[in-house]
Motif scaffolding. Structure first.
Motif, mmCIF file in Angstrom:
data_model
loop_
_atom_site.group_PDB
_atom_site.id
_atom_site.type_symbol
_atom_site.label_atom_id
_atom_site.label_comp_id
_atom_site.label_asym_id
_atom_site.label_seq_id
_atom_site.Cartn_x
_atom_site.Cartn_y
_atom_site.Cartn_z
ATOM 1 N N UNK A 1 42.253 55.720 15.480
ATOM 2 C CA UNK A 1 43.543 55.659 16.181
ATOM 3 C C UNK A 1 43.390 56.242 17.586
ATOM 4 N N UNK A 2 44.134 55.741 18.534
ATOM 5 C CA UNK A 2 43.943 56.145 19.935
ATOM 6 C C UNK A 2 44.286 57.612 20.181
ATOM 7 N N UNK A 3 43.556 58.209 21.108
ATOM 8 C CA UNK A 3 43.883 59.579 21.516
ATOM 9 C C UNK A 3 44.842 59.586 22.706
ATOM 10 N N UNK B 1 52.055 58.156 30.309
ATOM 11 C CA UNK B 1 50.811 58.556 29.629
ATOM 12 C C UNK B 1 51.148 59.489 28.478
ATOM 13 N N UNK B 2 50.799 59.070 27.257
ATOM 14 C CA UNK B 2 51.127 59.836 26.051
ATOM 15 C C UNK B 2 49.839 60.203 25.306
ATOM 16 N N UNK B 3 49.819 61.391 24.747
ATOM 17 C CA UNK B 3 48.648 61.852 24.001
ATOM 18 C C UNK B 3 48.812 61.557 22.513
ATOM 19 N N UNK C 1 63.495 59.082 26.894
ATOM 20 C CA UNK C 1 62.863 58.308 25.828
ATOM 21 C C UNK C 1 61.404 58.682 25.600
ATOM 22 N N UNK C 2 60.772 59.303 26.594
ATOM 23 C CA UNK C 2 59.362 59.706 26.445
ATOM 24 C C UNK C 2 59.253 61.206 26.749
ATOM 25 N N UNK C 3 59.886 62.064 25.936
ATOM 26 C CA UNK C 3 59.977 63.495 26.271
ATOM 27 C C UNK C 3 58.644 64.239 26.252
ATOM 28 N N UNK C 4 57.692 63.758 25.481
ATOM 29 C CA UNK C 4 56.416 64.467 25.378
ATOM 30 C C UNK C 4 55.284 63.767 26.115
ATOM 31 N N UNK C 5 55.641 62.875 27.016
ATOM 32 C CA UNK C 5 54.645 62.120 27.764
ATOM 33 C C UNK C 5 54.714 62.478 29.244
ATOM 34 N N UNK C 6 53.645 62.183 29.955
ATOM 35 C CA UNK C 6 53.614 62.395 31.404
ATOM 36 C C UNK C 6 54.127 61.141 32.095
ATOM 37 N N UNK C 7 55.065 61.327 33.014
ATOM 38 C CA UNK C 7 55.674 60.206 33.743
ATOM 39 C C UNK C 7 55.246 60.289 35.199
#
Length: 345
Positions: free
Chosen positions: A217-219, A165-167, A245-251
């Protein structure tokens, strides 16, 4: 009791038809209670239904475990000569049928065998998980899945369900300065790995959601990955790759099942191999790319393997069919293996 071929094929047809005529996708296994009551009476096997809607026939510390549920999508049952068509004919009511016949034969011979028709294998394996948590003990387990009738599966890959999940920043699309979808496409492409070699994990995006307006654009962006990985690879390795690869996203990790691998010298593997050889059939040991209840039931005993009738290429298709010869060969294979167990038990 002699293994009279035509008799067993006839009984196999009756049992399998009765099972596939009841549509039992995951969550609806309870609809089969009347069928199992009839099977219990036909074969003089004590019946027990669990809270997960799994069905158990007979008793003993030797377990023949298949599953009752199917994927969604009803296929009307049909018998054409020696072939039986219908949802679950291959996965896994065909193997379950052979197990019921073999369990009946062995119990009549005085060898106590339990047959399990587990629930929810196609979903979260709640039937297998319930059995593991029940405290039941087994010396030998055969898992009934289609293995092309001549193969014995000694390895299954594990599974991870990973959600990312990415913002993003919502902006008018005509003047936007960033886009959460475009920002993460390179990472999605880099982490993804389509199924190839068995020893390499497959990491496949299966769900992508982002945005709800055609000019904004998506939030946020959500990507779900279905991950299958072999014995020798850890889930920590895989998760660390996502984190990099997704450092600023929730995993988030949903379902997680470890891979399973047993030695070719495991007693039950040897018994099944000899069960085929006695029929003049050359057995093969195989590794399966998917995941099954064997991954969970191995916690009850390492003396476990998977074997069953049916062409595995027909699983989850609209062309599920199995022959009575396949049912017969698998029944005899189970019986041959169980005879060895009971002699040494």
């Amino acid at each position: 009791m002699e293994l009279e071929k035509e008799l067993l094929k006839q009984k196999g047809k009756e049992v399998l038809k009765s099972l596939i005529e009841i549509y039992t996708p995951s969550g609806e296994e309870g609809k089969a209670v009347d069928v199992f009551e009839r099977i219990s009476n036909w074969f003089n096997l004590e019946l027990r239904k669990s809270s997960s809607n799994s069905f158990y026939l007979g008793k003993g510390d030797i377990l023949l475990a298949s599953h009752l549920d199917t994927i969604k999508g009803f296929i009307p049952s049909k018998v054409t000569g020696e072939e039986i068509y219908g949802r679950g004919a291959v996965d896994a009511k065909g193997p379950l049928t052979s197990m019921i016949l073999a369990g009946w034969i062995m119990n009549e011979r005085g060898c106590s065998v339990q047959i399990a028709a587990l629930s929810d294998e196609e979903n979260k394996s709640s039937g297998a998980r319930e059995l593991v948590s029940s405290g039941s003990k087994y010396s030998h387990i055969i898992v009934g899945e289609p293995t092309n009738t001549t193969h014995i599966a000694i390895e299954y890959r594990g599974i991870l369900r990973v959600g990312i999940s990415c913002k993003g920043n919502p902006e008018h699309s005509s003047s936007s300065t960033s886009n959460v979808i475009l920002n993460h496409i390179p990472a999605i492409l880099e982490v993804s790995q389509l199924p190839s070699e068995y020893s390499t994990p497959s990491i496949v995006p299966t769900v992508i959601r982002g945005g709800d307006s055609p000019n904004v654009t998506p939030d946020k962006l959500y990507v779900h990955f279905d991950v299958r990985y072999p014995h020798g690879v850890t889930k920590e390795e895989i998760i660390s790759k996502f984190a990099r690869l997704f450092p600023n996203c929730e995993i988030s990790v949903g379902e997680s099942i470890e891979p399973v691998k047993v030695s070719s010298s495991t007693p039950i593997v040897r018994y099944l191999m000899r069960g085929l050889i006695k029929q003049g059939i050359k057995p093969s040991l195989v590794r399966k790319a998917g995941t099954s209840d064997m991954n969970i039931l191995v916690s009850l005993t390492n003396n476990i393997a998977t074997y069953g009738p049916g062409d595995s290429r027909l699983e989850h298709t609209d062309f599920e069919r199995i022959t009575l010869d396949e049912i017969y060969i698998a029944t005899v294979t189970y019986v041959n293996a169980l005879e060895e167990i009971c002699l040494k038990h």
